[in-house]
Design a protein around this motif. Structure first.
Motif, short mmCIF file in Angstrom:
data_model
loop_
_atom_site.label_atom_id
_atom_site.label_comp_id
_atom_site.label_asym_id
_atom_site.label_seq_id
_atom_site.Cartn_x
_atom_site.Cartn_y
_atom_site.Cartn_z
N ASN A 95 37.52 62.57 50.66
CA ASN A 95 36.73 61.35 50.57
C ASN A 95 35.27 61.68 50.31
O ASN A 95 34.79 62.78 50.63
CB ASN A 95 36.88 60.48 51.83
CG ASN A 95 36.28 61.12 53.06
OD1 ASN A 95 35.07 61.12 53.23
ND2 ASN A 95 37.13 61.69 53.91
N GLU A 96 34.58 60.74 49.72
CA GLU A 96 33.23 60.95 49.22
C GLU A 96 32.24 61.30 50.32
O GLU A 96 31.39 62.18 50.15
CB GLU A 96 32.78 59.68 48.49
CG GLU A 96 31.40 59.75 47.86
CD GLU A 96 31.09 58.53 47.02
OE1 GLU A 96 30.07 58.56 46.33
OE2 GLU A 96 31.87 57.55 47.08
N VAL A 99 32.68 64.97 51.53
CA VAL A 99 32.24 65.92 50.50
C VAL A 99 30.72 65.96 50.44
O VAL A 99 30.11 67.03 50.40
CB VAL A 99 32.84 65.54 49.12
CG1 VAL A 99 32.19 66.38 48.01
CG2 VAL A 99 34.34 65.73 49.11
N ASP A 100 30.10 64.79 50.43
CA ASP A 100 28.64 64.72 50.36
C ASP A 100 27.99 65.41 51.56
O ASP A 100 27.01 66.15 51.42
CB ASP A 100 28.21 63.25 50.29
CG ASP A 100 26.76 63.08 49.85
OD1 ASP A 100 26.39 63.70 48.84
OD2 ASP A 100 26.02 62.32 50.49
N ARG A 130 38.00 65.51 41.03
CA ARG A 130 37.95 64.13 41.53
C ARG A 130 36.54 63.73 41.98
O ARG A 130 36.21 62.55 42.04
CB ARG A 130 38.94 63.94 42.68
CG ARG A 130 40.39 64.02 42.26
CD ARG A 130 41.33 63.74 43.44
NE ARG A 130 42.72 63.78 43.03
CZ ARG A 130 43.46 64.89 43.00
NH1 ARG A 130 42.91 66.04 43.35
NH2 ARG A 130 44.72 64.87 42.61
N TRP A 131 35.71 64.73 42.28
CA TRP A 131 34.35 64.42 42.72
C TRP A 131 33.57 63.67 41.64
O TRP A 131 32.65 62.91 41.95
CB TRP A 131 33.59 65.69 43.09
CG TRP A 131 34.16 66.45 44.24
CD1 TRP A 131 35.23 66.08 45.04
CD2 TRP A 131 33.72 67.71 44.75
NE1 TRP A 131 35.47 67.03 45.98
CE2 TRP A 131 34.58 68.05 45.84
CE3 TRP A 131 32.71 68.58 44.39
CZ2 TRP A 131 34.40 69.23 46.56
CZ3 TRP A 131 32.54 69.75 45.10
CH2 TRP A 131 33.38 70.07 46.18
N ARG A 133 34.43 61.26 40.05
CA ARG A 133 34.69 59.82 40.13
C ARG A 133 33.86 59.15 41.24
O ARG A 133 33.79 57.93 41.32
CB ARG A 133 36.17 59.57 40.41
CG ARG A 133 37.11 60.20 39.38
CD ARG A 133 38.56 60.03 39.81
NE ARG A 133 39.47 60.86 39.04
CZ ARG A 133 40.75 61.07 39.37
NH1 ARG A 133 41.24 60.50 40.46
NH2 ARG A 133 41.51 61.85 38.62
N TYR A 134 33.27 59.96 42.11
CA TYR A 134 32.49 59.40 43.21
C TYR A 134 31.17 58.85 42.68
O TYR A 134 30.45 59.54 41.96
CB TYR A 134 32.22 60.46 44.27
CG TYR A 134 33.44 60.99 44.98
CD1 TYR A 134 34.61 60.23 45.07
CD2 TYR A 134 33.45 62.25 45.57
CE1 TYR A 134 35.73 60.71 45.73
CE2 TYR A 134 34.57 62.74 46.24
CZ TYR A 134 35.70 61.96 46.31
OH TYR A 134 36.82 62.43 46.97
N ASN A 135 30.85 57.64 43.07
CA ASN A 135 29.65 56.98 42.55
C ASN A 135 28.39 57.29 43.35
O ASN A 135 27.28 57.23 42.82
CB ASN A 135 29.85 55.46 42.50
CG ASN A 135 30.94 55.05 41.53
OD1 ASN A 135 31.06 55.63 40.45
ND2 ASN A 135 31.75 54.06 41.90
N ASN A 136 28.55 57.58 44.64
CA ASN A 136 27.39 57.69 45.51
C ASN A 136 27.06 59.11 45.96
O ASN A 136 26.13 59.31 46.73
CB ASN A 136 27.58 56.81 46.75
CG ASN A 136 27.76 55.34 46.39
OD1 ASN A 136 27.00 54.80 45.61
ND2 ASN A 136 28.80 54.71 46.94
N ILE A 137 27.80 60.08 45.49
CA ILE A 137 27.54 61.46 45.89
C ILE A 137 26.23 61.93 45.25
O ILE A 137 25.91 61.55 44.11
CB ILE A 137 28.73 62.36 45.48
CG1 ILE A 137 28.67 63.70 46.23
CG2 ILE A 137 28.76 62.58 43.98
CD1 ILE A 137 29.94 64.50 46.11
N ARG A 139 24.19 64.10 43.23
CA ARG A 139 24.47 65.10 42.19
C ARG A 139 23.56 66.32 42.29
O ARG A 139 23.90 67.38 41.76
CB ARG A 139 24.31 64.46 40.81
CG ARG A 139 25.60 64.11 40.07
CD ARG A 139 26.51 63.23 40.85
NE ARG A 139 27.78 62.98 40.16
CZ ARG A 139 28.72 62.18 40.60
NH1 ARG A 139 28.56 61.54 41.74
NH2 ARG A 139 29.84 62.00 39.93
#
Length: 245
Positions: A95-96, A99-100, A130-131, A133-137, A139
Motif C-alpha cells: 500500500n502507498e 511504501v512512502d 506498481r508504485w 500507479r500511486y498518486n501521492n507518493i 517521487r
C-alpha cells in the motif's frame, strides 16, 4: 496467431528481471522489508530471484514521533544502513502509505549517518512497478533511495529525443503524446520498412531503438512468431537524474 510475421512488442514476461541480475550477486547484502500487509505476487517474484542466496528480513512498523522509544524503534532504519556493504532493499509493502513511509525512513537514515561524519551508505532499492500507479507518493524519495525499476517502456521526458518528438506531436495533434503514442511511433519505424524485405527474418536478433526504448526480437516459446526480449531498466540517481538501460 501462429504466423511467422507476428511480432510482440511488449517484452517477454519470463525475462523481466534479467537486467537487475547484478543486484542479486553474492556480494550484495539483500534485505526484504515487510509490513503488516505484503504484496504476495511481488514477494514470490523476489524470492524466486534470490533463490539460495542469503538474505535478511526486517519488519517495519511506523511509530508516531510522540511515542518513539529511541532504544527500540522499528521505524528507524539506521541499523539497516550502518554498514560497509553494498545493500539492496526490497520493500514488500502493498500500500502507498507504507511504501512512502519506508522510503522516507531510508532517506532519513542515510542523511543521519552522513551528517554524523560516517561513511555514506551504499544502497539501492529495487522498486515494485506498481508504485508508479500511486498518486501521492513523494517521487523525490525515488532519487534519494536510488530506486531501480523494471519497465516495459520508458520515455525520459527531459531527453532531447523525447523533447523533439513531443514538440512535433503537439504541432501535429495539439496534445501531449501518451506512452501508446511512443509505442505506435516505434511500431511504424520498425515495421513499415521491414514490410519491403524479409520481415520474418530480417528483424530477428538485431537491436532496434526507434525512439528511446530498445527492442530485440527472438522466437517465442511456441516456435511461431517473435517476441521482444528487451526490458527497460530505469535508474533514479541520487543527483536527481534518471538513466535508462
Amino acid at each position: 496467431m501462429r504466423s511467422d510475421a507476428l511480432f510482440q512488442m511488449a517484452p517477454d514476461p519470463a525475462l523481466k528481471y534479467e537486467k537487475v541480475a547484478d543486484l542479486f550477486r553474492e556480494d550484495k547484502r539483500i534485505t526484504l522489508i515487510y509490513t503488516a500487509n505484503t504484496d504476495k505476487e511481488f514477494e514470490r517474484e523476489m524470492l524466486s530471484l534470490i533463490g539460495d542466496a542469503d538474505y535478511r528480513r526486517y519488519t517495519y512498523k511506523y511509530v508516531h514521533p510522540s511515542t518513539v522509544n529511541p532504544d527500540n524503534n522499528p521505524g528507524d532504519l539506521t541499523r539497516l544502513l550502518d554498514n560497509d556493504d553494498d545493500n539492496v532493499f526490497i520493500v514488500m509493502a502493498d500500500n502507498e502509505v507504507d511504501v512512502d513511509r519506508i522510503l522516507a525512513a531510508l532517506a532519513s537514515a542515510d542523511t543521519g549517518i552522513t551528517a554524523r561524519g560516517r561513511k555514506a551508505p551504499r544502497f539501492t532499492v529495487l522498486g515494485n512497478t506498481r508504485w508508479n500507479r500511486y498518486n501521492n507518493i513523494d517521487r523525490t524519495m525515488f532519487f534519494k533511495n536510488r530506486v531501480v525499476f523494471i519497465s516495459t517502456y520508458h520515455a525520459k521526458r527531459d531527453s532531447q529525443t523525447i523533447v523533439d518528438f513531443d514538440s512535433a506531436y503537439i504541432r501535429a495533434f495539439g496534445t501531449l503524446p501518451t506512452l501508446y503514442s511512443y509505442r505506435g511511433y516505434d511500431a511504424a519505424m520498425l515495421f513499415c520498412p521491414a514490410m519491403y524485405g524479409d520481415i520474418e527474418r530480417d528483424l530477428e536478433g538485431r537491436r532496434y531503438t526507434p525512439l528511446q526504448t530498445g527492442y530485440v526480437f527472438g522466437g517465442d516459446a511456441t516456435g511461431h512468431g517473435h517476441v521482444n526480449r528487451s526490458w527497460t531498466r530505469v535508474n533514479y540517481r541520487s543527483d536527481f537524474t534518471i538513466t535508462i538501460e
